[in-house]
Write an enzyme that holds these catalytic residues in place. Structure first.
Site, PDB file in Angstrom:
ATOM      1  N   LYS A   1       8.550  12.435  14.628  1.00 40.73           N
ATOM      2  CA  LYS A   1       8.732  11.704  15.893  1.00 40.73           C
ATOM      3  C   LYS A   1       9.738  12.462  16.777  1.00 40.73           C
ATOM      4  CE  LYS A   1       8.136   7.103  13.819  1.00 40.73           C
ATOM      5  NZ  LYS A   1       7.343   6.091  14.445  1.00 40.73           N
TER       6      LYS A   1
ATOM      7  N   GLU B   1      29.572   9.656   3.991  1.00 42.23           N
ATOM      8  CA  GLU B   1      29.572   8.245   4.362  1.00 42.23           C
ATOM      9  C   GLU B   1      29.919   7.418   3.136  1.00 42.23           C
ATOM     10  OE1 GLU B   1      27.594   4.224   4.766  1.00 42.23           O
ATOM     11  OE2 GLU B   1      27.471   5.725   3.221  1.00 42.23           O
TER      12      GLU B   1
ATOM     13  N   SER C   1      24.345   7.402  12.856  1.00 43.87           N
ATOM     14  CA  SER C   1      24.261   6.070  13.460  1.00 43.87           C
ATOM     15  C   SER C   1      25.619   5.606  13.926  1.00 43.87           C
ATOM     16  CB  SER C   1      23.702   5.068  12.445  1.00 43.87           C
ATOM     17  OG  SER C   1      22.347   5.336  12.206  1.00 43.87           O
TER      18      SER C   1
ATOM     19  N   CYS D   1      25.831   9.856   9.210  1.00 43.99           N
ATOM     20  CA  CYS D   1      25.130  11.095   8.844  1.00 43.99           C
ATOM     21  C   CYS D   1      25.567  12.284   9.684  1.00 43.99           C
ATOM     22  CB  CYS D   1      23.626  10.894   8.962  1.00 43.99           C
ATOM     23  SG  CYS D   1      23.052   9.397   8.184  1.00 43.99           S
TER      24      CYS D   1
ATOM     25  N   ASP E   1       0.853  -1.192   0.000  1.00 45.94           N
ATOM     26  CA  ASP E   1       0.000   0.000   0.000  1.00 45.94           C
ATOM     27  C   ASP E   1       0.893   1.248   0.000  1.00 45.94           C
ATOM     28  OD1 ASP E   1      -1.743   2.055   0.479  1.00 45.94           O
ATOM     29  OD2 ASP E   1      -2.568   1.242   2.349  1.00 45.94           O
TER      30      ASP E   1
ATOM     31  N   SER F   1      17.416   1.520  15.115  1.00 45.89           N
ATOM     32  CA  SER F   1      18.055   2.796  14.763  1.00 45.89           C
ATOM     33  C   SER F   1      17.144   3.971  15.114  1.00 45.89           C
ATOM     34  CB  SER F   1      18.443   2.833  13.277  1.00 45.89           C
ATOM     35  OG  SER F   1      17.307   2.913  12.445  1.00 45.89           O
TER      36      SER F   1
ATOM     37  N   ASN G   1      16.696  10.170   1.631  1.00 42.15           N
ATOM     38  CA  ASN G   1      17.809  10.325   2.568  1.00 42.15           C
ATOM     39  C   ASN G   1      19.078  10.694   1.789  1.00 42.15           C
ATOM     40  OD1 ASN G   1      19.370  10.351   4.859  1.00 42.15           O
ATOM     41  ND2 ASN G   1      18.976   8.219   5.443  1.00 42.15           N
TER      42      ASN G   1
ATOM     43  N   THR H   1      14.063   4.080   1.649  1.00 44.81           N
ATOM     44  CA  THR H   1      14.597   5.325   2.245  1.00 44.81           C
ATOM     45  C   THR H   1      15.952   5.699   1.636  1.00 44.81           C
ATOM     46  OG1 THR H   1      15.703   4.211   4.101  1.00 44.81           O
ATOM     47  CG2 THR H   1      13.416   4.842   4.436  1.00 44.81           C
TER      48      THR H   1
ATOM     49  N   HIS I   1      17.947  15.855  11.540  1.00 42.15           N
ATOM     50  CA  HIS I   1      18.418  14.903  10.522  1.00 42.15           C
ATOM     51  C   HIS I   1      17.194  14.141  10.025  1.00 42.15           C
ATOM     52  CE1 HIS I   1      20.214  11.791   8.300  1.00 42.15           C
ATOM     53  NE2 HIS I   1      19.874  10.846   9.162  1.00 42.15           N
TER      54      HIS I   1
END
Ligand code: CAA
Length: 391
Positions: free
Chosen positions: A242, A79, A309, A111, A29, A201, A276, A152, A233
């Site tokens: 979030k 990175e 990370s 990152c 979906d 993560s 990203n 992502t 970020h």
């Protein structure tokens, strides 16, 4: 002394994969992506585009406005570097004909490295105001096909000129930082794609935000109410939402201090359609804020939360400078995004499975439509070229 970002510009790849196309291919979906993670498109780099060509494309419009011989250092954060020894920045230095009297260094920590390079540059300029430093944050985010991270991906590079008396934002001294040795996302030397423990993560990201916020408030005695706009970020835009919810709770912000959409949404619009770009994502979010906010945000305070990370994180702030609008390169950003060509899933896979970069000799097909491209690899040496359109 005011020190910060005098000019800022980003570049992204010439192609994108729509998450509607991706969802149809995977029989998922599409709202899982549009709503669940808050992403619509991923910028996809063709095989003849890498962090060197992206960074040259990001930096060229800045160099066109100054005497590029005055650049004293290039701090290149990535990175997805192209060589274990030679800095990607030196390849870019050659492509852009920068002066030999210049230091070039590559910064790495997932990152986070873009923020590390920016902080290092501001410290260098405070120590010697004659320094004019080009900070680059450039990455191509790449995960294995059919993993949770595949939706992502993305690519982009941000170039920032760091000087005294900056015209865009004064980066304030004092920041909160946090390091913890964890395995939430990593890329062993032999791999071109990252490995990730996705759900874990997101937890480590949010915990790092809390820890850096606590440190930041101790060091600076600033509160939530002192900040007008919040840049995070952004691996995917739902993560920024979030984060903001988490910060509001941690800071015990009052209802009057919170205007959720105004504080965060303008700084997510570009990321939603680029995807990203690891070290560049935070700064593409900042450019998105500058290009898309309705108000004049002169003298307003913007916060930056950088998360890499592994993990290293930092929370810091800056104050927007009056007249900043006159040096923004909004049209360049919008035109690049609009001019990208859509890919089918099959075309995306063809780019994805590019010639193995461990091959001794490769000649790349011409797909990169920008002014700088990776032409080939001979005897393990990378060869870049400026295209006819630029000469
Ligand atoms: N309609 C609306 N929402 C839907 C939906 C639908 N049809 N289907 C699912 N969703 C929602 C889910 O409820 C979930 O929401 P919550 O997060 O609020 O619970 C969201 O969509 C994602 O769904 P899943 O959890 O099932 O998705 P997933 O298992 O495919 O993985 C992910 C999500 C772990 C973030 C994955 O995208 C991933 O591994 N990404 C790479 C790692 C990453 O970006 N981590 C971020 C922190 S680390 C970092 O920031 C550094 C970095 O750049 C990598």
């Amino acid at each position: 002394m005011n020190v910060g970002i005098d000019l800022i510009h980003f570049a992204t790849a010439d192609y994108y994969l729509g998450l509607d196309t991706f969802a149809a291919e995977k029989n998922i979906d599409v709202d899982k992506f549009y709503i669940g993670i808050g992403q619509e498109k991923m910028s996809i780099a063709p095989p003849d585009e890498d962090v060197v060509t992206l960074s040259a494309k990001a930096a060229a419009p800045i160099l066109a406005q100054i005497d590029s011989d005055e650049i004293t250092a290039v701090l290149f954060a990535t990175e997805s570097g192209v060589d274990q020894s030679k800095s990607a920045g030196v390849f870019m230095h050659g492509l852009l004909n920068l002066a030999n009297r210049c230091r070039v260094i590559e910064f790495k920590h997932a990152c986070y490295s873009g923020a590390a390079a920016l902080q290092m540059a501001t410290t260098m300029v405070r120590a010697n105001p004659k320094e004019k430093i080009l900070v680059i944050a450039a990455d191509i985010a790449k995960y294995d096909v059919d993993t949770s991270g595949e939706a992502t991906q993305g690519s982009g590079a941000v170039a920032m000129l760091i000087t005294e008396n900056p015209r865009i934002i004064n980066i304030e001294p004092g920041s909160g930082y946090f390091t913890e040795d964890v395995m939430d996302f990593w890329r062993p030397n032999h791999r071109t794609t990252a490995l990730v423990d996705g759900k874990y993560s997101t937890k480590v990201y949010l915990n790092s935000l809390k820890q850096t916020w606590d440190h930041f408030t101790e060091v600076t005695e600033k509160s939530f109410a002192d900040i007008d706009y919040f840049c995070y970020h952004i691996p995917f835009t739902k993560m920024a939402e979030k984060a903001h919810k988490t910060l509001i709770r941690r800071a015990k912000a009052t209802v009057n201090d919170v205007d959720f959409d105004a504080q965060t949404l303008p700084g997510q619009l570009y990321n939603r359609i680029i995807g990203n770009s690891y070290s560049a994502s935070l700064f593409i979010g900042f450019i998105s804020l500058l290009d898309n906010v309705d108000a004049d945000i002169s003298n307003k305070r913007v916060s930056f939360f950088s998360y890499g990370s592994g993990c290293v994180a930092e929370f810091f702030t800056g104050v927007m400078q009056p007249g900043y609008q006159s040096v923004l390169m909004t049209n360049n950003h919008r035109t690049q995004i609009m001019n990208r060509a859509p890919l089918s899933y099959t075309e995306y896979l063809a780019f994805y499975h590019q010639p193995d970069s461990t091959d001794e000799n490769i000649t790349f097909e011409h797909n990169n439509r920008g002014a700088y491209r990776l032409a080939g690899i001979q005897d393990y040496k990378r060869y870049y070229e400026k295209t006819a359109s630029e000469t």
